[in-house]
Design an enzyme around this catalytic site. Sequence first.
Site, PDB file in Angstrom:
ATOM      1  N   ALA A 129       0.834  -1.200   0.000  1.00  0.00           N
ATOM      2  CA  ALA A 129       0.000   0.000   0.000  1.00  0.00           C
ATOM      3  C   ALA A 129       0.872   1.254   0.000  1.00  0.00           C
ATOM      4  O   ALA A 129       0.652   2.184  -0.784  1.00  0.00           O
ATOM      5  CB  ALA A 129      -0.938  -0.005   1.204  1.00  0.00           C
ATOM      6  N   TYR A 130       1.856   1.278   0.883  1.00  0.00           N
ATOM      7  CA  TYR A 130       2.769   2.424   0.936  1.00  0.00           C
ATOM      8  C   TYR A 130       3.521   2.562  -0.382  1.00  0.00           C
ATOM      9  O   TYR A 130       3.593   3.654  -0.961  1.00  0.00           O
ATOM     10  CB  TYR A 130       3.746   2.243   2.092  1.00  0.00           C
ATOM     11  CG  TYR A 130       4.699   3.398   2.267  1.00  0.00           C
ATOM     12  CD1 TYR A 130       4.287   4.592   2.852  1.00  0.00           C
ATOM     13  CD2 TYR A 130       6.023   3.307   1.839  1.00  0.00           C
ATOM     14  CE1 TYR A 130       5.162   5.661   3.012  1.00  0.00           C
ATOM     15  CE2 TYR A 130       6.902   4.365   1.990  1.00  0.00           C
ATOM     16  CZ  TYR A 130       6.462   5.542   2.578  1.00  0.00           C
ATOM     17  OH  TYR A 130       7.332   6.607   2.725  1.00  0.00           O
ATOM     18  N   SER A 131       4.086   1.465  -0.873  1.00  0.00           N
ATOM     19  CA  SER A 131       4.888   1.513  -2.097  1.00  0.00           C
ATOM     20  C   SER A 131       4.070   1.997  -3.285  1.00  0.00           C
ATOM     21  O   SER A 131       4.515   2.859  -4.063  1.00  0.00           O
ATOM     22  CB  SER A 131       5.468   0.131  -2.396  1.00  0.00           C
ATOM     23  OG  SER A 131       6.312  -0.306  -1.354  1.00  0.00           O
ATOM     24  N   SER A 169       1.218   3.691  -3.282  1.00  0.00           N
ATOM     25  CA  SER A 169       0.745   5.074  -3.122  1.00  0.00           C
ATOM     26  C   SER A 169       1.855   6.062  -3.445  1.00  0.00           C
ATOM     27  O   SER A 169       1.609   7.114  -4.056  1.00  0.00           O
ATOM     28  CB  SER A 169       0.215   5.303  -1.707  1.00  0.00           C
ATOM     29  OG  SER A 169       1.252   5.245  -0.737  1.00  0.00           O
ATOM     30  N   LYS A 170       3.090   5.745  -3.070  1.00  0.00           N
ATOM     31  CA  LYS A 170       4.204   6.643  -3.351  1.00  0.00           C
ATOM     32  C   LYS A 170       4.614   6.592  -4.822  1.00  0.00           C
ATOM     33  O   LYS A 170       5.054   7.599  -5.388  1.00  0.00           O
ATOM     34  CB  LYS A 170       5.394   6.302  -2.442  1.00  0.00           C
ATOM     35  CG  LYS A 170       5.143   6.615  -0.976  1.00  0.00           C
ATOM     36  CD  LYS A 170       4.826   8.096  -0.744  1.00  0.00           C
ATOM     37  CE  LYS A 170       4.765   8.451   0.723  1.00  0.00           C
ATOM     38  NZ  LYS A 170       4.521   9.895   0.971  1.00  0.00           N
TER      39      LYS A 170
END
Length: 248
Positions: free
Chosen positions: A154-156, A158-159
């Site tokens: 999710a973090y990867s 989104s960034k």
Amino acid sequence: MNTLDMKGRSAIVTGGASGIGLAVAQRLAASGASVAIWDQAADGTARAASLGAPKSLFCKVDVTRLAEVEAAFAQTLAAFGKVDAVVNSAGVAGRNHTVIDYPVDEWLRVHDINLNGTFYVCRTVAAHMAANGYGRIVNIASIAGKEGNPNASAYSSSKAAVIGLTKSLGKELAKNNVTVNCVTPAAVRTPIFDQVEQYHIDYMLSKIPMGRFGEVAEIAAMVAWLCTEDCSFTTGGVFDLSGGRATY
């Protein structure tokens, strides 16, 4: 510390009450800018006052709510008269799970803050900057957006989307003297580490050739320069601050 020229300029820093955002706000204030911190922190007013900026402001903002972003922008314009620079630093790490096990509600929350929040702020400020014929937008992405960290999809993702948004908006505003760039730090020890499992912190450190985490002041130095008038022919750029981790 090198001196940057932000005298007479005004800036917004989302997520500016702690971590990278606070370091950026402090560097911009030290360079002569008036600074508005947009955050949800209980001590945000005190943080803004402590900057020592010519003018400072705290707006309590949930960046996932467009109406709150627009209201904060109106409040900032009333206080400063104009906005020259915006740094989108508000973000979350999200939980560590494999894609197979990633909770859908957590996936949506991470993207809502990291991507949608950045989009709402960019969308709100872009017309003002284009009309003024000047502006600097800097988005905080991550090396994870380039490489894709395991157990952090999710973090990867989104960034990675923030990088794509940066490049699209940079092209759209290129003829308006408005630059749009992003930075992709490797891991930096900030309060966001409290959201991350220790095994994942250890993994991130193992990937950095310098063998250490980044410092918030190091990130702020690059971000603050991207907010200056000197950054005049660079837009849609992606600047690595990775201790040697980045390979492209």
